[in-house]
Design an enzyme around this catalytic site. Structure first.
Site, PDB file in Angstrom:
ATOM      1  N   VAL A  83     190.776  71.901  68.999  1.00  0.00           N
ATOM      2  CA  VAL A  83     189.762  72.899  69.701  1.00  0.00           C
ATOM      3  C   VAL A  83     190.384  73.092  70.289  1.00  0.00           C
ATOM      4  O   VAL A  83     189.369  74.259  71.251  1.00  0.00           O
ATOM      5  CB  VAL A  83     188.547  71.823  69.924  1.00  0.00           C
ATOM      6  CG1 VAL A  83     188.395  71.012  68.457  1.00  0.00           C
ATOM      7  CG2 VAL A  83     189.126  70.548  70.262  1.00  0.00           C
ATOM      8  N   TYR A  84     191.173  73.209  71.420  1.00  0.00           N
ATOM      9  CA  TYR A  84     191.069  73.704  72.268  1.00  0.00           C
ATOM     10  C   TYR A  84     191.493  75.292  72.350  1.00  0.00           C
ATOM     11  O   TYR A  84     192.298  76.212  71.518  1.00  0.00           O
ATOM     12  CB  TYR A  84     193.094  73.271  73.001  1.00  0.00           C
ATOM     13  CG  TYR A  84     193.134  71.953  73.521  1.00  0.00           C
ATOM     14  CD1 TYR A  84     191.476  71.182  73.978  1.00  0.00           C
ATOM     15  CD2 TYR A  84     194.297  71.494  73.935  1.00  0.00           C
ATOM     16  CE1 TYR A  84     191.912  69.668  73.819  1.00  0.00           C
ATOM     17  CE2 TYR A  84     194.443  69.713  74.489  1.00  0.00           C
ATOM     18  CZ  TYR A  84     193.260  69.872  74.414  1.00  0.00           C
ATOM     19  OH  TYR A  84     193.323  68.529  74.888  1.00  0.00           O
ATOM     20  N   ALA A  85     190.965  75.683  73.098  1.00  0.00           N
ATOM     21  CA  ALA A  85     190.822  77.350  73.372  1.00  0.00           C
ATOM     22  C   ALA A  85     190.238  78.119  71.769  1.00  0.00           C
ATOM     23  O   ALA A  85     191.053  79.043  70.932  1.00  0.00           O
ATOM     24  CB  ALA A  85     191.761  78.199  73.696  1.00  0.00           C
TER      25      ALA A  85
END
Length: 347
Positions: A58-60
């Site tokens: 889910v990072y960026a």
């Protein structure tokens, strides 16, 4: 100490650097890194000898994994690095199977991460967050099957109750199946709540602790002042921590940190990281850096040697208030139990 003073993560054969490169900043707007800076940060970490890379699906919106996969391929270091990513948070509103800890989502999430990271396997797969509904037995069996298939090598749990991980570790031990080898939780001079339950659970279960946000989103770097908590930092607007770091207790802790930093001749952030490295059970610390210069400065924490007096000053300034029932279990109580004599348990 240097980045090549390797250690195993928990009771396992997975060998990691004492400081890990967290890539939540890669591709993240507002307080994150540009693609150019992310590449430079990645290269700086590798050149310093580091081998532990941590990201999440889910990072960026997946961009962090894409960049990490690109950089690993460009540097041709897939067999050298320990590549870690995570699953758990939703990638699609309205679809309950797009998140969580269930078997269906784990397989979907892993397929996406493997594609973005351009790899055939994950070295360390983290349960990113406890979903509060999936039985631990299902999680343990699903991740164990993936270990046996070779798609992941190891797994760990992040942001979950201590009892949940303890149950998983116990079931794995009793049934002689793959179990978690690490815990990932927030831990810093101004976030020590994991010491209440998680620290003991990790040590008993053979799990290495990998703290996230060791500088409390920049607060322990001394970049914020009491008079003004604004600016462009991670804590100046919506942030992923859910609580404010701008409390009077934390400001007092920061004052002591600055005093100790002045005594050592190092930056407050370096001293805060050195304090965390000295805590029992900590295997590796996640460092997030927006620029190579910031990363280099934080790597300087490996050179800091705190005296017992300095460690005690930092401990006293940041110690948690005793909580029940944990506050009940004291040295005074133990002496009372054993007739006033000192009894040391196995460590």
């Amino acid at each position: 100490m240097t980045l090549t003073d390797f250690r195993t993560l928990g009771r396992s054969g997975l060998i990691v650097s004492p400081l890990a490169l967290g890539t939540m900043t890669f591709g993240t707007p507002r307080w994150g890194s540009t693609d150019h800076d992310a590449a430079a940060v990645f290269g700086t970490y590798l050149e310093a000898g580091g081998n532990f890379i941590d990201t999440a699906d889910v990072y960026a919106g997946g961009r962090s994994e894409e960049l990490v996969g690109q950089f690993v391929a460009e540097h041709r270091v897939r067999d050298r690095v320990v590549l870690a990513t995570k699953f758990g948070f939703s990638a699609e509103r309205g679809n309950p199977h797009a998140g969580g800890n269930g078997r269906k989502h784990i397989h979907q999430a892993l397929e996406g991460s493997l594609r973005r990271l351009k790899t055939e396997y994950i070295d360390l797969y983290w349960l990113h967050v406890w979903d509060m509904v999936t039985p631990v037995e299902e999680v343990l069996q699903t991740l164990g099957d993936l270990v046996r298939a070779g798609t992941i090598r190891y797994f760990g749990f992040s942001d979950m109750p201590a009892w949940y991980t303890t149950k998983a570790a116990t079931l794995a031990h009793v049934h002689n199946v793959p179990g978690p080898i690490g815990m990932q939780l927030e831990y810093s001079l101004v976030a020590r709540s994991l010491e209440t339950e998680h620290l003991g659970a990790a040590r008993d279960g053979g799990l290495g602790i990998v703290p996230w946000s060791p500088l409390a989103g920049g607060f322990l770097g001394g970049r914020y002042e009491r008079a003004s908590s604004g600016g462009q930092g991670r804590l100046s607007g919506p942030n992923p921590f859910g609580d404010s770091k701008f409390t009077e207790r934390n400001w007092k802790t920061l004052d002591v940190l600055k005093t100790v930093a002045a005594q050592t001749g190092h930056a407050p952030a370096q001293v805060a990281l050195a304090w965390l490295s000295a805590q029992p059970g900590v295997a590796s610390i996640l460092l997030g850096a927006r620029t190579p210069e910031q990363l280099q400065s934080n790597l300087g924490s490996l050179e800091v040697q705190l005296t017992p007096q300095q460690l005690q000053a930092l401990n006293a300034a940041s110690v948690l208030d005793p909580a029940m029932p944990q506050g009940w279990f004291s040295e005074a109580l133990k002496r009372g139990i054993f007739g006033g004599v000192s009894v040391e348990g196995w460590r």
